[in-house]
Design an enzyme around this catalytic site. Sequence first.
Site, PDB file in Angstrom:
ATOM      1  N   SER A   1      -9.820  -0.600   6.866  1.00 24.92           N
ATOM      2  CA  SER A   1      -9.243  -0.498   5.510  1.00 24.92           C
ATOM      3  C   SER A   1      -8.449  -1.714   5.038  1.00 24.92           C
ATOM      4  O   SER A   1      -8.067  -1.774   3.877  1.00 24.92           O
ATOM      5  CB  SER A   1      -8.353   0.741   5.418  1.00 24.92           C
ATOM      6  OG  SER A   1      -9.138   1.902   5.465  1.00 24.92           O
TER       7      SER A   1
ATOM      8  N   LYS B   1       0.858  -1.196   0.000  1.00 18.36           N
ATOM      9  CA  LYS B   1       0.000   0.000   0.000  1.00 18.36           C
ATOM     10  C   LYS B   1       0.894   1.246   0.000  1.00 18.36           C
ATOM     11  O   LYS B   1       1.887   1.298   0.724  1.00 18.36           O
ATOM     12  CB  LYS B   1      -0.893  -0.028   1.248  1.00 18.36           C
ATOM     13  CG  LYS B   1      -1.998   1.031   1.259  1.00 18.36           C
ATOM     14  CD  LYS B   1      -2.886   0.840   2.501  1.00 18.36           C
ATOM     15  CE  LYS B   1      -4.042   1.826   2.528  1.00 18.36           C
ATOM     16  NZ  LYS B   1      -4.890   1.655   3.733  1.00 18.36           N
TER      17      LYS B   1
ATOM     18  N   SER C   1      -9.761   1.693   2.585  1.00 22.31           N
ATOM     19  CA  SER C   1      -8.940   2.455   1.676  1.00 22.31           C
ATOM     20  C   SER C   1      -7.906   1.607   0.946  1.00 22.31           C
ATOM     21  O   SER C   1      -7.293   2.070  -0.008  1.00 22.31           O
ATOM     22  CB  SER C   1      -8.221   3.552   2.463  1.00 22.31           C
ATOM     23  OG  SER C   1      -7.319   2.971   3.391  1.00 22.31           O
TER      24      SER C   1
END
Lengths: 497, 99
Positions: free
Chosen positions: A179, A80, A155
């Site tokens: 997330s 990420k 997210s």
Amino acid sequence: MSDIIRLTAAQTAARIAAGELTAVEVTEAHLARIEAVDEKVHAFLHVDREGALAQARAVDAKRAAGEPLGPLAGVPLAMKDIFTTEGVPTTVGSRILEGWIPPYDATVTKKLKAADVVIIGKTNMDEFAMGSSTENSAYGPTGNPWDLTRVPGGSGGGSAAALASYQAPLALGTDTGGSIRQPAAVTATVGVKPTYGGVSRYGMVAFSSSLDQGGPCARTVLDAALLHEVIAGHDPMDSTSIDAPVPPVVEAARSGDVTGLRVGVVKEFGGEGYQPGVVQRFNESVELLRGLGAEIVELSCPSFTYALAAYYLISPSECSSNLARFDAMRYGLRVGDDGTRSAEEVTALTREAGFGPEVKRRIILGTYALSSGYYDAYYGSAQKVRTLITRDFERAFERVDVIVSPTTPTTAFPIGERADDPMAMYLADLCTIPTNLAGNAAMSLPCGLAPEDGLPVGLQIIAPALRDDRLYRVGAAVEAAFVAKWGHPLLEEAPQL
Amino acid sequence: MPGITREEVAHLGRLARLELSGEELDHFAQQLDDIIGAVARVSEVAGEDVPPTSHPLPLTNVMRPDTVRPSLTPDQALSGAPAQEQQRFKVPQILGEES
């Protein structure tokens, strides 16, 4: 499609260690897959082709020299874009850090490199991890590999989509309000939010410091456990890192037994707003656990109904403070510096140009919640709700070993559907948020497809703080039972890209 | 707390160093009203006797010995700076003309 990309991380590492595959072959297969499908999926913001191949060559050299290889050596990982990576762009999905190349590695990045994991690229995310759909990325949304017109959750939608489209067998996420787990649920992958403080936050761009937690994303429970062991542990660089041994998660994932385990079902994780197919698959999961020898206990945690409200006061408050560092002075974007404006004006113009709508909304909301006159009513009260939620969990864990719930109230929704309705969007994190507020550990894993839309449903397992191993023990048992029932992992039912 | 005005949002923007556009002020005023309306219920549940929790862990200050150790070089530290001069971050004027 190459068979290599279908292997689990554990299988890949074993075949590299046995000399049946080289790390370079594995990396090249995944780079080819990214080239073939990522234009459609948009899981990656940056693919580090050369860096990944160099890491892979180093692993092959180590093996050739007879040096011992770690349990994930040579396995590609999609990271990420919230973790700093020395020499590799890190944007946090925001224009304000476009083109920024960090001069240092996050602790997690260092640990992965030391374990010879091949970091293949940086994945798309909601800007500053604020969102439940990956539509808030400044670089455009990611598609859900099950249906490219739908969101992959958020997210960490990029990380989950990379796994679900076989672009990487492992990924890294962060979980502030869900997330990691929420994208896992809507893509039929596995995501774990470790105990707060279990994985270092050093070099992880902060959104809400008392809630943010990095953790593993994978296609199987065992792969998540192997990654968990690599990234977890005490870090003197992070004052919120727990100085305690990492729970035996790999051992738990290999044992996978729920006989005699007390499993709690919380009545507040249900009711209005839950899609019927999600409820149906959840109820079947509970029956499956009962069939495997677990004892099911019904519980009530009344404060959970206030968790979403407390979260949407606490996280914006912390974000308004954390994001003050983006001031256009030392790194990142600078706008309006024409020699006539003051530093303060340049800061305000830069932040206006560099932040997207959701980030601005939360900064303003946090500034409001912390302002004089409103502090007690909003931020202060939210902190008290946090105490009540923690007490509810403590009481529950006196009676049960783990709690289960649906991970998300609905399956993946169409891109754009909730974009201009923040409260509707925030509901996606209804079941995941209490755990972030209390700091305990939780996992999401696939439990079937909703009959009405054929999209994945996630089962959430919650454990007390520092008992992350229970997640893996229960998760592995549930996964094995489901795979036996379905005849294959659920992800194999996803359409070909 | 109903009724967040456009002017209040503009004031919050100034406090947060965010130069919001006119359109954003209208949009955020409406949305913040909705969000605050939905989250204000936190004040209904917890009484005076409930202590607040700011963090899931008891936080203690972490100290290290005051010894020299490797750190970023000046070039590394300045590598992301929007502007630099003579190994320093170059910033716009801090003091206005009226000062």
